[in-house]
Design an enzyme around this catalytic site. Structure first.
Site: not given
Ligand code: IVH
Length: 672
Positions: A33, A82, A116, A409, A427
């Site tokens: 660092d 989503s 995810k 204590c 304590c």
């Molecule tokens: S693919 C069409 N890959 O999950 C979908 N999403 O519920 C594209 N997320 O808001 C998303 N990890 O931010 C994808 N490895 C991953 C992910 C991921 C987290 C989140 C993403 C999205 C949510 C969907």
């Protein structure tokens, strides 16, 4: 002759960005660092002297902007969708079958699996290799312009350098805070009366929402990139894997857990393995994302109601839940620290039933305004003890009692003390008076990283202390067969086994013995460093603060704890008693000249078969070498075991000497 400032500035910019990349993207720091800081400071100074040399992508310009008054709106060129989700295995095979049917592709469809990440979705636009826009997902159509904040995140390159970059393209991914950074942030917040973060996701979201980028810069954020939003200029990748491979080459951070699977079984194996390792990943995930690998097939499958048909989220059990506090108790630790513990209405969280949660200290209770009977949110993530993170005050019953620090204590009745300005109450009895401290001290002494006395478990220690058969660690070595056999849950055979284990533990090592003493602030790593520096317990016990601070990682606080420990006669007596009971260790040879590798950096790669990587590292450090995670021009020597890959290639490329494990062992023997 001094280099011309422009060339030097360019060189420094490249160097700083390179070390940033090693540290924040590869997780493999290449320099200390302090050396990094020196380069950064030199660049800052040069830019201050010659302001025309400042470029927008200079690492010094990550935190440049003034606070904003509001975030601008960003309309997403391609909506941010989503995910559909399932929590059942059947949901996965159904989804795979649906994909196959729609595509008419027969059997050889490929899928990718990846974690995810529980963070904040963002989109980054790179134009001519420069980061020009970063935005939040918002409602999927419109998000907010958070470019100034995102620029402060060191894992995100401000510029990309490659011959095959599209002129403009958008990278999508998740910004998050690692658990370690989250814990460290909260520890600091608690120590300074600041407000801790509820969980890493809130931490990341809150940080990105700061109008002042200087505040974001103080929050340790990072990112995993997981898809291409769009691109211009004719790049037409075929698969998700190809996109991720390209991202990696461009130095964007991609999750190493990404994997290709072909069958439901392979997919299930991946999900089970990931779930089993969930606690060790270092960051929060709420499941895994499965995707159809082929991008054309993704196109064909399309989306319904903002959810693509080509992806599916598999959700793991939640790591947060709400429950009720039934009672509040106080636990006494090895050093007398009194920790409030909440007894909870049992609740299923993070895959297990939880009925206790820690509250750290009284300040935390005050900050949460916690009452008995409160409904609270608890969090169990990683292998940390479940924690109370929030109180749902709206659901507080009338007459709920405030939690108060006991004056005495709960175990020994000695007065509880809380020094001015300290968050921790203790304590005042000490191990001599307080049975809780004695028990915890003995647990520590017998624990795996200390004397590792197999079979001397919690219940047995409780029984030994309660019957006053053991008061100090040395008493363990005087225990007799019949005494042990008479204890609850013990018999002749188990007493024999325990006595054998106790006898065996007497021959130990100096690092273990130092750690076993239980000196405040001296953990396993510090004990090892102290052992290597001083070689004997006597030398350590006599060292003054100045000498102690010469040991790597020992600062004034740790030094003063060590001094306090050895300045107390009762501790010296307890140590002498151990020696009298036959505890021995092999002194470690230390001499100032004995550091033949001083100033050298070594890299270990591949698998070592005859010794653990930690042992190899300890031996090298003892000889004065630094052990780094990646190969560079400055590497003096690489040790490559079977399976060595890119590091070995790099070493060959840079013509750095390489030895195999057998040669390494010979080398160590020559230097023993
Ligand atoms: S693919 C069409 N890959 O999950 C979908 N999403 O519920 C594209 N997320 O808001 C998303 N990890 O931010 C994808 N490895 C991953 C992910 C991921 C987290 C989140 C993403 C999205 C949510 C969907």
């Amino acid at each position: 002759m001094a280099k011309d400032p422009e060339a030097r500035a360019a060189e420094l910019r490249r160097a700083v960005e390179h070390y940033n990349y090693c540290y924040h993207v590869l997780d493999a720091p290449e320099i200390a660092d302090a050396d990094y800081d020196a380069l950064y400071d030199e660049l800052s100074a040069l830019e201050a002297q010659y302001p025309h040399l400042v470029t927008p992508d200079s690492p010094t310009q990550r935190v440049g902007a003034e606070p904003l008054s509001a975030f601008d709106e960003v309309v997403h060129t391609v909506p941010m969708l989503s995910l559909d989700k399932t929590t059942e295995e059947a949901g996965i095979s159904d989804w795979m079958t649906r994909c196959r049917k729609r595509l008419d592709e027969g059997v050889d469809l490929e899928f990718t699996c990846e974690p995810k990440i529980d963070g904040v979705a963002v989109a980054l636009v790179y134009e001519a290799g420069r980061l020009v826009l970063a935005s939040t997902r918002g409602d999927g159509q419109r998000g907010e312009d958070i470019t100034a904040n995102v620029r402060t995140i060191k894992a995100i390159p401000l510029t990309l350098q490659a011959d095959d970059l599209p002129p403009r393209f958008e990278v999508r991914g998740e910004i998050y805070m690692s658990r370690r950074d989250f814990e460290a942030f909260n520890e600091k917040a608690r120590a300074t009366n600041g407000k801790p973060l509820i969980n890493p996701r809130n931490g990341a979201a809150g940080s990105l929402r700061q109008l002042d980028p200087r505040l974001t810069a103080e929050r340790p954020l990072t990112m995993f990139c997981y898809s291409l939003g769009w691109s211009e200029g004719g790049w037409q990748p075929q698969t998700h894997m190809e996109v991720m491979g390209r991202f990696r080459e461009w130095r964007l951070r991609v999750n190493p857990e990404l994997k290709l699977v072909r069958t439901v079984e392979e997919c299930m194996d991946y999900l089970h393995d990931l779930q089993a390792r969930r606690d060790d990943l270092g960051y929060d995930i709420d499941g895994a994302v499965l995707k159809v690998n082929n991008l054309e097939q993704q196109q064909t499958l399309g989306a319904v109601t903002r959810k693509p048909r080509w992806a599916l989220a598999f959700k793991y059990p939640a790591e947060e839940a709400t429950t009720v506090i039934n009672a509040e108790e106080f636990q006494v630790g090895r050093t007398g620290a009194i920790t409030p513990v909440a007894r909870l209405e049992p609740v299923f969280v993070g895959g297990v039933t939880v009925s206790n949660a820690t509250l750290h200290n009284m300040d935390e209770i005050g900050r949460l305004d916690l009452h008995i009977g409160d409904t609270v949110m608890i969090r169990r993530a990683g292998d940390v003890i479940p924690q109370v993170v929030n109180v749902v005050t709206a659901r507080r019953p009338e007459q709920a009692a405030v939690v108060q620090l006991p004056e005495r204590c709960p175990v020994c009745g000695s007065p509880v003390e809380r020094p001015e300005g300290e968050a921790v109450a203790r304590c005042s009895g000490g191990a001599n008076i307080c049975a809780a401290q004695r028990k915890e001290g003995l647990r520590h002494f017998a624990s795996r990283l200390a004397l590792d006395i197999e079979g001397l478990g919690d219940k047995l220690i409780d029984a030994l202390v309660e019957r006053d058969l053991v008061r100090v660690p040395a008493d363990i070595f005087t225990l007799e067969h019949d005494t042990l056999a008479d204890l609850p849950r013990m018999a002749a055979k188990s007493a024999d086994n325990l006595l054998t284990a106790i006898r065996k533990s007497r021959e130990t090592t100096l690092p273990r013995l130092i750690y076993a003493l239980g000196i405040r602030e001296v953990g396993e790593a510090t004990a090892l460093a102290l052992a290597q520096h001083f070689g004997t317990m006597e030398a350590l016990a006599e060292a003054d603060a100045e000498r102690l601070e010469k040991v790597p990682d020992v600062g004034p606080i740790v030094a003063s704890r060590i001094r306090e420990y050895f300045d107390r006669q009762e501790n010296l007596d307890a140590y002498q008693a151990l020696l009298d009971a036959g505890v021995t260790y092999e002194p470690i040879e230390v001499s100032e000249e004995d550091k033949p590798l001083e100033g050298q950096t070594w890299v270990l790669t591949g698998t070592l078969e005859a010794m653990s990587r930690n042992d190899a590292k300890a031996r090298l450090t003892a000889l004065g070498a630094k052990v780094a995670g990646s190969v560079s021009k400055k590497t003096a020597q690489v040790v490559a075991g079977p399976g060595a890959g890119s590091k070995l290639e790099k070493a060959n490329e840079l013509e750095i000497p390489v030895m195999d494990e057998a040669q390494f062992i010979n080398f160590l023997e020559d230097h023993a």
